[in-house]
Design an enzyme around this catalytic site. Structure first.
Site, short mmCIF file in Angstrom:
data_model
loop_
_atom_site.label_atom_id
_atom_site.label_comp_id
_atom_site.label_asym_id
_atom_site.label_seq_id
_atom_site.Cartn_x
_atom_site.Cartn_y
_atom_site.Cartn_z
N SER A 1 -10.64 -1.36 3.92
CA SER A 1 -9.79 -1.56 5.10
C SER A 1 -9.39 -0.20 5.64
O SER A 1 -8.81 0.61 4.92
CB SER A 1 -8.51 -2.32 4.75
OG SER A 1 -8.81 -3.58 4.23
N GLU B 1 -4.84 2.98 6.91
CA GLU B 1 -4.55 2.81 5.48
C GLU B 1 -5.23 3.94 4.72
O GLU B 1 -4.77 4.38 3.67
CB GLU B 1 -5.12 1.45 5.03
CG GLU B 1 -4.58 0.99 3.71
CD GLU B 1 -5.63 0.30 2.89
OE1 GLU B 1 -6.60 0.95 2.48
OE2 GLU B 1 -5.45 -0.90 2.63
N ARG C 1 0.83 -1.22 0.00
CA ARG C 1 0.00 0.00 0.00
C ARG C 1 0.86 1.27 0.00
O ARG C 1 0.49 2.28 0.58
CB ARG C 1 -0.96 0.04 1.20
CG ARG C 1 -1.90 -1.14 1.30
CD ARG C 1 -2.92 -1.17 0.15
NE ARG C 1 -4.00 -2.08 0.42
CZ ARG C 1 -3.97 -3.39 0.18
NH1 ARG C 1 -2.91 -3.93 -0.38
NH2 ARG C 1 -5.02 -4.14 0.46
N1 EPU Z 1 -10.19 -11.91 11.12
C1 EPU Z 1 -10.63 -11.96 12.45
N2 EPU Z 1 -11.91 -11.57 12.71
C2 EPU Z 1 -12.76 -11.18 11.73
C3 EPU Z 1 -12.31 -11.12 10.39
C4 EPU Z 1 -11.01 -11.50 10.11
O1 EPU Z 1 -9.90 -12.36 13.35
O2 EPU Z 1 -13.90 -10.85 12.05
C5 EPU Z 1 -8.81 -12.31 10.83
C6 EPU Z 1 -8.77 -13.74 10.29
O3 EPU Z 1 -7.70 -14.41 10.91
C7 EPU Z 1 -8.44 -13.53 8.83
C8 EPU Z 1 -7.57 -12.32 8.91
O4 EPU Z 1 -8.22 -11.49 9.87
O5 EPU Z 1 -7.75 -14.66 8.33
C9 EPU Z 1 -7.32 -11.59 7.62
O6 EPU Z 1 -8.48 -11.33 6.93
P1 EPU Z 1 -8.46 -11.33 5.32
O7 EPU Z 1 -7.48 -12.29 4.82
O8 EPU Z 1 -9.84 -11.38 4.84
O9 EPU Z 1 -7.91 -9.95 4.87
P2 EPU Z 1 -7.30 -8.72 5.57
O10 EPU Z 1 -5.90 -8.93 5.99
O11 EPU Z 1 -8.24 -8.31 6.62
C10 EPU Z 1 -6.37 -7.68 3.32
C11 EPU Z 1 -6.50 -6.35 2.62
C12 EPU Z 1 -7.82 -6.26 1.88
C13 EPU Z 1 -7.91 -7.41 0.90
C14 EPU Z 1 -7.78 -8.73 1.67
C15 EPU Z 1 -7.74 -9.92 0.74
C16 EPU Z 1 -5.20 -4.79 3.94
C17 EPU Z 1 -5.22 -3.65 4.91
N3 EPU Z 1 -6.39 -5.28 3.58
O12 EPU Z 1 -7.37 -7.66 4.34
O13 EPU Z 1 -7.83 -5.04 1.16
O14 EPU Z 1 -9.15 -7.39 0.19
O15 EPU Z 1 -6.52 -8.73 2.40
O16 EPU Z 1 -6.51 -9.98 0.09
O17 EPU Z 1 -4.12 -5.21 3.54
C18 EPU Z 1 -8.46 -2.75 1.25
O18 EPU Z 1 -7.25 -2.49 1.11
O19 EPU Z 1 -9.33 -1.85 1.38
C19 EPU Z 1 -8.88 -4.14 1.32
C20 EPU Z 1 -10.13 -4.50 1.50
#
Ligand code: EPU
Length: 333
Positions: free
Chosen positions: A229, A328, A162
């Site tokens: 995010s 972010e 990012r």
């Molecule tokens: N999780 C929890 N509780 C919840 C939801 C999630 O504990 O209620 C934990 C779970 O362990 C899950 C982890 O959070 O495995 C990560 O969640 P996920 O892989 O869905 O994605 P993320 O790390 O939350 C990132 C990007 C997203 C992108 C997704 C998929 C960032 C800040 N965000 O999210 O990007 O869609 O990966 O690749 O890097 C954005 O930038 O706006 C965005 C949505």
């Protein structure tokens, strides 16, 4: 070119903050942009894409520029790799839809990300194991300081998680188009958890799977305001990770090991562990299906509501885990 004063931005930011800017200018070509008398415009001058990754913290006293450069040109010479020149004002997901429709691989994992192509190049958007930097060959800009066109190679853009050179020099360069490379045969990238076992027979099929996952986890921008995010996933040292794991006790801490031994911990997990899911502040709330997202739950949240919720989350996560979350979402106001 459209030039408007005291312009209402509430329909132009996905958080739906009710704010105004002193001047709003939408241009359709690099020539129109270059013809502006920048010295006479209200300052500061800020370029905006789809308004999907920013929080207006109040009325904006300066000029908002917006690109309506919307060409998509294929430089197809019959090779496997197909260069595509994309205007900065092209809606990112419309582009992904078109590329997938042509059977071209590369952008399908980045389906349904809100925003426009120019902002994608600033932010290095990413999802499901793919980032914008994996697709880009070069970026064309207008240099507001030198008042001339310029070009950067992908390496010169210094892309990171990012991050890009354009974030550091956000007052200087306006992105006018991006040169992407997509492929007739590259095939699917299914390494990210959740994509295993999907039908990956075409870019279109992968796109459909990614859209289904995003719809389950993220708020529909048509229904509820947010900026995706809100926080970055923090990257910590092995020592810091050991401390987080100790605090977590018997709970397993989800994480991804990066090059150099650093560890990325999902901010969503940290926020969830602090009990913030569904937390409210005025009209703003932490989205219950994905606590990494702050939403304008009532439709009438003020910038102060969002900022207060942001402060509470940062303080809560720091107090419990000793980790400093950073937003972010860009704050403007
Ligand atoms: N999780 C929890 N509780 C919840 C939801 C999630 O504990 O209620 C934990 C779970 O362990 C899950 C982890 O959070 O495995 C990560 O969640 P996920 O892989 O869905 O994605 P993320 O790390 O939350 C990132 C990007 C997203 C992108 C997704 C998929 C960032 C800040 N965000 O999210 O990007 O869609 O990966 O690749 O890097 C954005 O930038 O706006 C965005 C949505």
């Amino acid at each position: 070119m459209r030039i408007e004063d005291n312009y209402d931005l509430s329909g132009l930011n996905t958080f739906r903050m009710k704010v105004r800017c002193a001047k709003h200018i939408e241009y359709e070509s690099v020539e129109e942009l270059a013809s502006l008398d920048f010295d006479s415009l209200p300052k500061p001058i800020k370029h905006m894409g789809g308004g999907s990754n920013l929080l207006f913290t109040g009325d904006f006293p300066g000029t908002i520029l917006h690109s309506a450069i919307r060409h998509v040109k294929y430089v197809d010479m019959g090779f496997d790799e197909v260069p595509v020149i994309v205007g900065s004002g092209v809606v990112w997901d419309k582009l992904v839809e078109e590329l997938c429709g042509h059977g071209l691989w590369g952008a399908e994992n980045l389906s349904l990300i809100p925003g426009e192509a120019g902002a994608a190049a600033v932010q290095n958007i990413g999802a499901y194991g793919v980032e914008f930097k994996d697709l880009v060959s070069g970026v064309s800009c207008f240099d507001l300081q030198e008042r001339k066109k310029c070009k950067f190679t992908a390496a010169e853009c210094r892309y990171g998680y990012r991050e890009s050179m354009f974030k550091e020099a956000s007052d200087r360069y306006v992105i006018t188009s991006v040169l992407l490379k997509v492929s007739r045969s590259a095939g699917p990238r299914l390494g990210y958890k959740g994509l295993e076992g999907i039908d990956a027979s075409s870019p279109q099929k992968v796109r459909e799977a990614v859209i289904a996952i995003r719809r389950q986890k993220l708020p529909d921008p048509e229904e509820i305001g947010s900026a995706g995010s809100f926080f970055k996933n923090p990257v910590v040292s092995a020592l810091e990770f050991a401390r987080i794991a100790e605090i977590a006790g018997s709970r397993i801490v989800p994480h991804y090991v990066l090059d150099g031994g650093f560890i990325k911990v999902p901010a969503a997990w940290l926020i969830d562990q602090c009990g913030f899911k569904g937390a409210k502040e005025g009209g703003a709330a932490v989205y219950d299906k994905q606590p990494l997202v702050i939403v304008n739950a009532s439709g009438h949240a003020s910038p102060e509501d969002v900022l207060e919720l942001e402060r509470r989350i940062i303080a809560g996560v720091h107090q419990k885990f000793g980790v400093s979350l950073s937003p972010e979402v860009e704050h403007i106001g």
